[in-house]
Design an enzyme around this catalytic site. Structure first.
Site, PDB file in Angstrom:
ATOM      1  N   HIS A   1       0.854  -1.197   0.000  1.00  0.00           N
ATOM      2  CA  HIS A   1       0.000   0.000   0.000  1.00  0.00           C
ATOM      3  C   HIS A   1       0.884   1.238   0.000  1.00  0.00           C
ATOM      4  O   HIS A   1       1.706   1.420   0.898  1.00  0.00           O
ATOM      5  CB  HIS A   1      -0.904   0.011   1.234  1.00  0.00           C
ATOM      6  CG  HIS A   1      -2.127  -0.845   1.081  1.00  0.00           C
ATOM      7  ND1 HIS A   1      -3.291  -0.618   1.754  1.00  0.00           N
ATOM      8  CD2 HIS A   1      -2.356  -1.930   0.296  1.00  0.00           C
ATOM      9  CE1 HIS A   1      -4.193  -1.527   1.404  1.00  0.00           C
ATOM     10  NE2 HIS A   1      -3.642  -2.340   0.529  1.00  0.00           N
TER      11      HIS A   1
ATOM     12  N   TYR B   1      -8.967   5.670   7.753  1.00  0.00           N
ATOM     13  CA  TYR B   1      -9.092   6.006   9.179  1.00  0.00           C
ATOM     14  C   TYR B   1     -10.052   7.184   9.255  1.00  0.00           C
ATOM     15  O   TYR B   1      -9.787   8.235   8.655  1.00  0.00           O
ATOM     16  CB  TYR B   1      -7.749   6.436   9.758  1.00  0.00           C
ATOM     17  CG  TYR B   1      -6.731   5.317   9.907  1.00  0.00           C
ATOM     18  CD1 TYR B   1      -6.596   4.624  11.103  1.00  0.00           C
ATOM     19  CD2 TYR B   1      -5.867   4.974   8.855  1.00  0.00           C
ATOM     20  CE1 TYR B   1      -5.646   3.619  11.255  1.00  0.00           C
ATOM     21  CE2 TYR B   1      -4.911   3.971   9.001  1.00  0.00           C
ATOM     22  CZ  TYR B   1      -4.818   3.297  10.205  1.00  0.00           C
ATOM     23  OH  TYR B   1      -3.879   2.298  10.353  1.00  0.00           O
TER      24      TYR B   1
ATOM     25  N   PRO C   1      -4.166   0.264  18.818  1.00  0.00           N
ATOM     26  CA  PRO C   1      -3.932  -0.218  17.448  1.00  0.00           C
ATOM     27  C   PRO C   1      -3.938   0.860  16.349  1.00  0.00           C
ATOM     28  O   PRO C   1      -3.536   0.576  15.229  1.00  0.00           O
ATOM     29  CB  PRO C   1      -5.055  -1.235  17.230  1.00  0.00           C
ATOM     30  CG  PRO C   1      -6.085  -0.934  18.261  1.00  0.00           C
ATOM     31  CD  PRO C   1      -5.394  -0.290  19.409  1.00  0.00           C
TER      32      PRO C   1
ATOM     33  N   LYS D   1       1.069  -0.306  15.073  1.00  0.00           N
ATOM     34  CA  LYS D   1       2.469  -0.394  15.509  1.00  0.00           C
ATOM     35  C   LYS D   1       2.800  -1.603  16.395  1.00  0.00           C
ATOM     36  O   LYS D   1       3.972  -1.891  16.640  1.00  0.00           O
ATOM     37  CB  LYS D   1       2.869   0.892  16.258  1.00  0.00           C
ATOM     38  CG  LYS D   1       3.027   2.084  15.355  1.00  0.00           C
ATOM     39  CD  LYS D   1       4.268   1.966  14.490  1.00  0.00           C
ATOM     40  CE  LYS D   1       4.181   2.763  13.215  1.00  0.00           C
ATOM     41  NZ  LYS D   1       4.063   1.970  11.991  1.00  0.00           N
TER      42      LYS D   1
ATOM     43  N   TYR E   1       4.360   6.084  10.122  1.00  0.00           N
ATOM     44  CA  TYR E   1       3.458   4.991   9.721  1.00  0.00           C
ATOM     45  C   TYR E   1       4.228   3.875   9.014  1.00  0.00           C
ATOM     46  O   TYR E   1       4.014   2.691   9.289  1.00  0.00           O
ATOM     47  CB  TYR E   1       2.318   5.517   8.836  1.00  0.00           C
ATOM     48  CG  TYR E   1       1.159   4.543   8.751  1.00  0.00           C
ATOM     49  CD1 TYR E   1       0.030   4.694   9.559  1.00  0.00           C
ATOM     50  CD2 TYR E   1       1.206   3.434   7.897  1.00  0.00           C
ATOM     51  CE1 TYR E   1      -1.026   3.783   9.512  1.00  0.00           C
ATOM     52  CE2 TYR E   1       0.162   2.521   7.839  1.00  0.00           C
ATOM     53  CZ  TYR E   1      -0.946   2.707   8.645  1.00  0.00           C
ATOM     54  OH  TYR E   1      -1.982   1.797   8.599  1.00  0.00           O
TER      55      TYR E   1
HETATM   56  P1  RFL Z   1       1.304 -12.333  21.404  1.00  0.00           P
HETATM   57  O1  RFL Z   1       0.812 -12.311  20.010  1.00  0.00           O
HETATM   58  O2  RFL Z   1       0.368 -11.976  22.488  1.00  0.00           O
HETATM   59  O3  RFL Z   1       1.910 -13.770  21.666  1.00  0.00           O
HETATM   60  C1  RFL Z   1       2.312 -14.191  22.953  1.00  0.00           C
HETATM   61  C2  RFL Z   1       2.168 -15.696  23.022  1.00  0.00           C
HETATM   62  O4  RFL Z   1       2.601 -16.153  24.306  1.00  0.00           O
HETATM   63  C3  RFL Z   1       1.690 -17.112  24.788  1.00  0.00           C
HETATM   64  N1  RFL Z   1       1.783 -17.123  26.268  1.00  0.00           N
HETATM   65  C4  RFL Z   1       2.462 -18.063  26.967  1.00  0.00           C
HETATM   66  N2  RFL Z   1       3.137 -19.140  26.563  1.00  0.00           N
HETATM   67  C5  RFL Z   1       3.711 -19.898  27.538  1.00  0.00           C
HETATM   68  N3  RFL Z   1       3.605 -19.616  28.862  1.00  0.00           N
HETATM   69  C6  RFL Z   1       2.927 -18.533  29.293  1.00  0.00           C
HETATM   70  N4  RFL Z   1       2.847 -18.263  30.591  1.00  0.00           N
HETATM   71  C7  RFL Z   1       2.327 -17.710  28.329  1.00  0.00           C
HETATM   72  N5  RFL Z   1       1.585 -16.581  28.388  1.00  0.00           N
HETATM   73  C8  RFL Z   1       1.271 -16.249  27.140  1.00  0.00           C
HETATM   74  C9  RFL Z   1       0.340 -16.677  24.256  1.00  0.00           C
HETATM   75  O5  RFL Z   1      -0.583 -17.741  24.184  1.00  0.00           O
HETATM   76  C10 RFL Z   1       0.728 -16.153  22.871  1.00  0.00           C
HETATM   77  O6  RFL Z   1       0.631 -17.142  21.874  1.00  0.00           O
HETATM   78  O7  RFL Z   1       2.565 -11.356  21.580  1.00  0.00           O
HETATM   79  P2  RFL Z   1       3.766 -11.049  20.536  1.00  0.00           P
HETATM   80  O8  RFL Z   1       4.303 -12.310  19.937  1.00  0.00           O
HETATM   81  O9  RFL Z   1       4.683 -10.124  21.241  1.00  0.00           O
HETATM   82  O10 RFL Z   1       3.055 -10.279  19.314  1.00  0.00           O
HETATM   83  C11 RFL Z   1       2.487  -9.017  19.496  1.00  0.00           C
HETATM   84  C12 RFL Z   1       1.316  -8.809  18.532  1.00  0.00           C
HETATM   85  O11 RFL Z   1       0.444  -9.920  18.637  1.00  0.00           O
HETATM   86  C13 RFL Z   1       0.558  -7.500  18.816  1.00  0.00           C
HETATM   87  O12 RFL Z   1       1.452  -6.450  19.088  1.00  0.00           O
HETATM   88  C14 RFL Z   1      -0.329  -7.066  17.616  1.00  0.00           C
HETATM   89  O13 RFL Z   1      -1.323  -8.003  17.332  1.00  0.00           O
HETATM   90  C15 RFL Z   1      -0.984  -5.707  17.878  1.00  0.00           C
HETATM   91  N6  RFL Z   1      -1.883  -5.297  16.801  1.00  0.00           N
HETATM   92  C16 RFL Z   1      -1.381  -4.769  15.620  1.00  0.00           C
HETATM   93  N7  RFL Z   1      -0.049  -4.648  15.441  1.00  0.00           N
HETATM   94  C17 RFL Z   1       0.451  -4.182  14.252  1.00  0.00           C
HETATM   95  O14 RFL Z   1       1.679  -4.056  14.128  1.00  0.00           O
HETATM   96  N8  RFL Z   1      -0.374  -3.856  13.189  1.00  0.00           N
HETATM   97  C18 RFL Z   1      -1.726  -3.958  13.282  1.00  0.00           C
HETATM   98  O15 RFL Z   1      -2.410  -3.707  12.278  1.00  0.00           O
HETATM   99  C19 RFL Z   1      -2.285  -4.395  14.545  1.00  0.00           C
HETATM  100  N9  RFL Z   1      -3.614  -4.501  14.698  1.00  0.00           N
HETATM  101  C20 RFL Z   1      -3.272  -5.431  16.946  1.00  0.00           C
HETATM  102  C21 RFL Z   1      -4.113  -5.015  15.866  1.00  0.00           C
HETATM  103  C22 RFL Z   1      -3.825  -5.963  18.107  1.00  0.00           C
HETATM  104  C23 RFL Z   1      -5.191  -6.093  18.223  1.00  0.00           C
HETATM  105  N10 RFL Z   1      -5.689  -6.673  19.424  1.00  0.00           N
HETATM  106  C24 RFL Z   1      -6.723  -7.588  19.499  1.00  0.00           C
HETATM  107  C25 RFL Z   1      -4.949  -6.484  20.661  1.00  0.00           C
HETATM  108  C26 RFL Z   1      -5.471  -5.115  15.966  1.00  0.00           C
HETATM  109  C27 RFL Z   1      -6.025  -5.635  17.148  1.00  0.00           C
HETATM  110  C28 RFL Z   1      -7.531  -5.677  17.215  1.00  0.00           C
HETATM  111  C1  PHB Z   2      -6.095  -4.309  10.824  1.00  0.00           C
HETATM  112  O1  PHB Z   2      -6.233  -4.505   9.603  1.00  0.00           O
HETATM  113  O2  PHB Z   2      -6.412  -5.143  11.669  1.00  0.00           O
HETATM  114  C2  PHB Z   2      -5.559  -2.997  11.267  1.00  0.00           C
HETATM  115  C3  PHB Z   2      -5.051  -2.109  10.340  1.00  0.00           C
HETATM  116  C4  PHB Z   2      -4.562  -0.877  10.751  1.00  0.00           C
HETATM  117  C5  PHB Z   2      -4.583  -0.549  12.090  1.00  0.00           C
HETATM  118  C6  PHB Z   2      -5.071  -1.442  13.027  1.00  0.00           C
HETATM  119  C7  PHB Z   2      -5.571  -2.680  12.621  1.00  0.00           C
HETATM  120  O3  PHB Z   2      -4.131   0.673  12.481  1.00  0.00           O
END
Ligand code: RFL
Ligand code: PHB
Length: 389
Positions: free
Chosen positions: A72, A200, A292, A296, A384
């Protein structure tokens, strides 16, 4: 059992670190609390910076990402009926990649399985011992059977609710937090995205985001109340509300359909310092959370992995402790910049319950400035697409 680097958490941080180290001949064991299917069922990030794409390439896991991901070159910002574009490519020379976290994780699991590298699922009661000594180890259990894993280093990649952060003594640990007074209600639907770029939207009814996973799978979010439950929102109510929050020409084009996932995420900014204690290193959501807005979270997890991977490589390949000794400092310097951007972008795009008429005017003026000022757009675009590692 013994390994070089014990990795707690089989999410994207732990798997990426494991795969990068594996490619350099450094042995790892990953411990994951859930099943693989459970981890892959979590719908999360969708936008990848070039830094993360480069790490996936270095891990040998970028073939599908390049074949199926979408570059993108910009994004759209809407304010009421008005919409303007931030041209990432023209302003920074870089695009972002739209490719789901689920797919990143799937590719990393596949590579780990192919490499025959160790991973234990369904682990319980992981405990960290001797992180401040030269002989750290983990204890845990699988199906009630107690296990012990001795290692040189521990990577705490276990997300916000994991055990790693808590293992750093309270007198050493400093935590910084901001809770936002709203959440994001998100749905995934098998419908074509409303626009070929993300939108957004700041509307008087609250924030909305139109995102996607591919040409036939859309991801939409609306700002909601913290007391809302996903079951309070029928699909129809969601689509009606989304249409009211995006410009009318976009709403007219929106294709709706049944949701295949619906969830609510609270918004939080959080950082813990330091990110290293002895031989324990925190990585990703275990150490920091961003709201979110601006995508980042996963990308900041990836920059931590970059610094830790390089530090561990220097240790094993050159006998140098320089990289691991400066890990926390380097990672945090970038983390705080991502925190600032996510906080700023969230503040700009959401409606707050206690916002005064003056606050609303400030938000509108800032959006108008961003819409018309190339320097402001460049600053936004640079953040971004991702600040340099
Ligand atoms: P995770 O993904 O939470 O993985 C951690 C893993 O550790 C396990 N765990 C354990 N395992 C063993 N023993 C324990 N005691 C444990 N406790 C936990 C868990 O089961 C899990 O599998 O962390 P990690 O790997 O640091 O990754 C981080 C990302 O997942 C997170 O930052 C992103 O998803 C945030 N996020 C976004 N980030 C972006 O860069 N771009 C995006 O577009 C974006 N959109 C989002 C998001 C997060 C969202 N939510 C739901 C919080 C959109 C949403 C809606
Ligand atoms: C997503 O596609 O889940 C998404 C994209 C951009 C954001 C957050 C989440 O800033």
């Amino acid at each position: 059992m013994k390994t070089q680097v014990a990795i707690i958490g089989g999410g994207p941080s732990g798997l990426l670190l494991g795969q990068l180290l594996h490619r350099r001949g450094i042995e790892t064991v990953v411990l994951e609390r859930k099943t693989k299917d459970y981890v892959l069922s979590r719908i999360r990030a969708g936008v990848l910076e070039q830094g993360l794409v480069a790490l996936m390439e270095e891990a040998g896991c970028a073939t599908r990402l390049h074949a199926e991901g979408y570059a993108h070159d910009g994004t759209l910002l809407a304010c009421g009926d008005q919409m303007f574009r931030i041209d990432f490519k023209a302003l920074t020379g870089k695009p972002v990649m739209v490719y789901g976290q689920t797919e990143v994780t799937r590719d990393l699991y596949e590579a780990r399985e192919k490499a025959g590298a160790a991973i234990d699922f369904n682990v319980e009661d992981v405990a960290i011992h001797g992180a401040d000594t030269d002989a750290p180890y983990l204890t845990y259990s699988v199906d009630g059977a107690p296990k012990r894993l001795d290692c040189d280093f521990i990577a705490g990649c276990d997300g916000f609710h994991g055990v790693s952060r808590q293992a750093i003594p309270l007198e050493v640990r400093r935590e910084y937090e901001k809770i936002y007074p709203f959440g994001w209600l998100g749905i995934l639907s098998k419908t074509p995205p409303v626009n070929h770029e993300l939108i957004y939207a700041n509307s008087p009814r609250g924030f909305a985001l139109c995102s996607m996973r591919n040409h036939s799978l859309s991801r939409y979010y609306i700002q909601c109340s913290l007391s809302d439950k996903p079951e309070d929102w029928t699909d129809d109510a969601f689509w009606q509300e989304l249409k009211r929050r995006i410009p009318p020409d976009q709403a007219a084009q929106l294709v709706t359909g049944p949701s295949i996932e619906k969830s609510i995420a609270p918004l939080r900014s959080f950082v813990t310092e330091p990110m290293r204690w002895g031989r324990l290193f925190l990585c990703g959501d275990a150490a920091h959370i961003v709201p979110p807005t601006g995508a980042k979270g996963l990308n900041t997890a990836a920059s931590d992995v970059h610094y830790l991977y390089n530090g561990l490589r220097d240790y094993y390949e050159k006998g140098s402790v320089m990289g691991i000794d400066t890990y926390s400092e380097k990672a945090l310097a970038r983390v705080w910049k991502a925190e600032r951007f996510s906080w700023w972008f969230s503040s700009l795009m959401h409606r707050y319950p206690d916002q005064s008429a003056f606050d609303l005017k400030m938000q509108a003026a800032e959006l108008a400035f961003l819409a018309s000022n190339t320097s402001a757009q460049k600053a936004m675009a640079e953040n971004y697409v991702g600040l340099p590692y």
